[in-house]
Design a protein around this motif. Sequence first.
Motif, mmCIF file in Angstrom:
data_model
loop_
_atom_site.group_PDB
_atom_site.id
_atom_site.type_symbol
_atom_site.label_atom_id
_atom_site.label_comp_id
_atom_site.label_asym_id
_atom_site.label_seq_id
_atom_site.Cartn_x
_atom_site.Cartn_y
_atom_site.Cartn_z
ATOM 1 N N MET A 245 0.840 -1.196 0.000
ATOM 2 C CA MET A 245 0.000 0.000 0.000
ATOM 3 C C MET A 245 0.879 1.252 0.000
ATOM 4 S SD MET A 245 -2.875 1.091 2.774
ATOM 5 C CE MET A 245 -3.575 2.713 2.701
ATOM 6 N N ILE A 246 0.415 2.258 -0.688
ATOM 7 C CA ILE A 246 1.113 3.542 -0.693
ATOM 8 C C ILE A 246 0.377 4.470 0.265
ATOM 9 C CG2 ILE A 246 1.763 5.539 -2.077
ATOM 10 C CD1 ILE A 246 1.981 3.653 -4.476
ATOM 11 N N TYR A 247 1.129 5.023 1.219
ATOM 12 C CA TYR A 247 0.560 5.928 2.217
ATOM 13 C C TYR A 247 0.753 7.352 1.730
ATOM 14 C CZ TYR A 247 0.769 1.670 4.915
ATOM 15 O OH TYR A 247 0.607 0.371 5.335
ATOM 16 N N THR A 248 -0.354 8.064 1.561
ATOM 17 C CA THR A 248 -0.269 9.413 0.998
ATOM 18 C C THR A 248 -0.734 10.498 1.952
ATOM 19 O OG1 THR A 248 -2.453 9.148 -0.003
ATOM 20 C CG2 THR A 248 -0.544 8.584 -1.373
ATOM 21 N N LEU B 157 -1.696 11.590 6.381
ATOM 22 C CA LEU B 157 -1.630 11.228 7.794
ATOM 23 C C LEU B 157 -2.750 10.268 8.159
ATOM 24 C CD1 LEU B 157 -0.713 14.598 9.567
ATOM 25 C CD2 LEU B 157 0.718 12.556 9.328
ATOM 26 N N GLU B 158 -3.900 10.413 7.515
ATOM 27 C CA GLU B 158 -5.020 9.515 7.802
ATOM 28 C C GLU B 158 -4.689 8.071 7.432
ATOM 29 O OE1 GLU B 158 -7.604 10.331 9.707
ATOM 30 O OE2 GLU B 158 -6.518 12.246 9.792
ATOM 31 N N ASP B 159 -3.931 7.868 6.356
ATOM 32 C CA ASP B 159 -3.498 6.519 5.981
ATOM 33 C C ASP B 159 -2.624 5.910 7.080
ATOM 34 O OD1 ASP B 159 -4.785 6.643 3.514
ATOM 35 O OD2 ASP B 159 -2.985 7.280 2.438
ATOM 36 N N TYR B 160 -1.688 6.704 7.592
ATOM 37 C CA TYR B 160 -0.817 6.214 8.659
ATOM 38 C C TYR B 160 -1.626 5.928 9.923
ATOM 39 C CZ TYR B 160 2.972 7.787 5.665
ATOM 40 O OH TYR B 160 3.826 7.967 4.612
ATOM 41 N N LYS B 161 -2.554 6.808 10.222
ATOM 42 C CA LYS B 161 -3.385 6.616 11.418
ATOM 43 C C LYS B 161 -4.225 5.346 11.299
ATOM 44 C CE LYS B 161 -3.622 11.457 12.774
ATOM 45 N NZ LYS B 161 -4.474 12.666 12.894
ATOM 46 N N LYS B 162 -4.749 5.075 10.116
ATOM 47 C CA LYS B 162 -5.526 3.839 9.917
ATOM 48 C C LYS B 162 -4.650 2.615 10.165
ATOM 49 C CE LYS B 162 -8.769 5.729 6.561
ATOM 50 N NZ LYS B 162 -9.124 5.811 5.140
ATOM 51 N N TRP B 163 -3.430 2.627 9.634
ATOM 52 C CA TRP B 163 -2.513 1.507 9.836
ATOM 53 C C TRP B 163 -2.217 1.338 11.326
ATOM 54 C CZ3 TRP B 163 1.950 0.088 12.094
ATOM 55 C CH2 TRP B 163 2.540 -1.105 11.666
ATOM 56 N N LEU C 222 -1.907 -1.324 16.505
ATOM 57 C CA LEU C 222 -1.561 -0.983 17.879
ATOM 58 C C LEU C 222 -2.774 -1.203 18.780
ATOM 59 C CD1 LEU C 222 0.293 2.449 17.360
ATOM 60 C CD2 LEU C 222 1.333 0.178 17.588
ATOM 61 N N THR C 223 -2.521 -1.343 20.070
ATOM 62 C CA THR C 223 -3.634 -1.376 21.015
ATOM 63 C C THR C 223 -4.259 0.020 21.060
ATOM 64 O OG1 THR C 223 -2.263 -0.734 22.901
ATOM 65 C CG2 THR C 223 -2.485 -3.117 22.446
ATOM 66 N N GLU C 224 -5.447 0.117 21.609
ATOM 67 C CA GLU C 224 -6.112 1.426 21.693
ATOM 68 C C GLU C 224 -5.278 2.408 22.523
ATOM 69 O OE1 GLU C 224 -10.277 3.292 23.385
ATOM 70 O OE2 GLU C 224 -10.273 1.221 22.681
ATOM 71 N N GLU C 225 -4.728 1.941 23.649
ATOM 72 C CA GLU C 225 -3.911 2.821 24.484
ATOM 73 C C GLU C 225 -2.641 3.257 23.760
ATOM 74 O OE1 GLU C 225 -1.691 3.119 28.812
ATOM 75 O OE2 GLU C 225 -2.747 1.273 28.318
ATOM 76 N N ARG C 226 -2.008 2.338 23.044
ATOM 77 C CA ARG C 226 -0.781 2.683 22.320
ATOM 78 C C ARG C 226 -1.075 3.646 21.178
ATOM 79 N NH1 ARG C 226 3.993 3.040 24.133
ATOM 80 N NH2 ARG C 226 3.180 1.450 25.516
ATOM 81 N N TYR C 227 -2.243 3.495 20.548
ATOM 82 C CA TYR C 227 -2.641 4.436 19.501
ATOM 83 C C TYR C 227 -2.828 5.835 20.100
ATOM 84 C CZ TYR C 227 -5.295 6.665 15.775
ATOM 85 O OH TYR C 227 -5.728 7.541 14.808
ATOM 86 N N ALA D 275 8.101 16.681 12.945
ATOM 87 C CA ALA D 275 8.067 16.204 14.331
ATOM 88 C C ALA D 275 6.745 15.495 14.624
ATOM 89 C CB ALA D 275 8.277 17.371 15.292
ATOM 90 N N TYR D 276 5.646 16.050 14.130
ATOM 91 C CA TYR D 276 4.340 15.414 14.337
ATOM 92 C C TYR D 276 4.347 14.009 13.728
ATOM 93 C CZ TYR D 276 -0.672 14.577 14.391
ATOM 94 O OH TYR D 276 -1.916 14.011 14.622
ATOM 95 N N PHE D 277 4.824 13.914 12.503
ATOM 96 C CA PHE D 277 4.847 12.628 11.810
ATOM 97 C C PHE D 277 5.742 11.615 12.536
ATOM 98 C CE2 PHE D 277 6.671 9.827 8.465
ATOM 99 C CZ PHE D 277 5.515 9.121 8.175
ATOM 100 N N ALA D 278 6.941 12.044 12.933
ATOM 101 C CA ALA D 278 7.852 11.144 13.653
ATOM 102 C C ALA D 278 7.221 10.686 14.965
ATOM 103 C CB ALA D 278 9.191 11.830 13.909
ATOM 104 N N GLY D 279 6.591 11.610 15.666
ATOM 105 C CA GLY D 279 5.913 11.243 16.906
ATOM 106 C C GLY D 279 4.767 10.277 16.672
ATOM 107 N N LEU D 280 4.046 10.486 15.594
ATOM 108 C CA LEU D 280 2.910 9.625 15.276
ATOM 109 C C LEU D 280 3.346 8.184 15.047
ATOM 110 C CD1 LEU D 280 -0.173 9.505 14.645
ATOM 111 C CD2 LEU D 280 0.460 9.861 12.235
ATOM 112 N N ILE D 281 4.428 7.980 14.298
ATOM 113 C CA ILE D 281 4.808 6.607 13.929
ATOM 114 C C ILE D 281 5.928 6.030 14.799
ATOM 115 C CG2 ILE D 281 4.024 6.943 11.557
ATOM 116 C CD1 ILE D 281 7.029 6.980 10.728
ATOM 117 N N HIS D 282 6.367 6.749 15.827
ATOM 118 C CA HIS D 282 7.528 6.302 16.602
ATOM 119 C C HIS D 282 7.357 4.908 17.208
ATOM 120 C CE1 HIS D 282 5.224 7.372 20.170
ATOM 121 N NE2 HIS D 282 6.172 6.822 20.913
ATOM 122 N N ASP D 283 6.137 4.521 17.550
ATOM 123 C CA ASP D 283 5.870 3.217 18.179
ATOM 124 C C ASP D 283 5.213 2.231 17.216
ATOM 125 O OD1 ASP D 283 6.965 3.421 20.699
ATOM 126 O OD2 ASP D 283 5.081 3.862 21.722
#
Length: 193
Positions: free
Chosen positions: A1-4, A6-12, A17-22, A46-54
């Motif tokens: 899949m191609i992620y284009t 932030l919503e694509d990353y959030k869906k993944w 992830l668990t709900e708490e980890r999300y 920074a927002y993007f790195a923080g979003l996908i760090h875990d």
Amino acid sequence: MIYTSLEDYKKWLKLNLTEERYEHSLGTAECAKELAKRFGLDEEKAYFAGLIHDCAKCFPNNELKETICKCDDLCEGELINPKTYHAPAGKILAQKEFCVNDEEILSSIRWHTLGKLEMTDFEKIIFLADKIETRTRPQEWIKPIQEVLEEENGLNKALLLCYANTIKSLVDRNLKICKTTIDIYNNLLETCF
């Protein structure tokens, strides 16, 4: 899949992830953006790195260990605590799954748990955002760190406080401490005072 987006990353992330980890990931992204603004760094990055760090946090430890044993940048003793496996594995996952090639983002994911000597300011804010985001972290933990961030040399002083808390927690639980953690703590002592 191609992620284009932030919503694509959030869906993944929501699927993997668990709900708490999300929630923690969203909180880390928000905090990273605020810290980036405060310290004159790229807020969106920074927002993007923080979003996908875990992104690798909820995979089984045996899979994570198998993945990171192939890394060429493991620190001495890094394999002693499975709680940190997700950071080097997350860097690899971000490269392969999300096609991230920005070295600053990849490095901040890689070092957000253990840290390293001579972290860049960007790496520092992702490290700190992971520890002081307000969605899932306890207020009594984050308040003192937020306070020292306001001081001169605040980034380093906040890191020092995080490392002091981590070392104390590991000692209290009779857990091993990675030599790198001690080296970073000692180095921060020299730069802060």
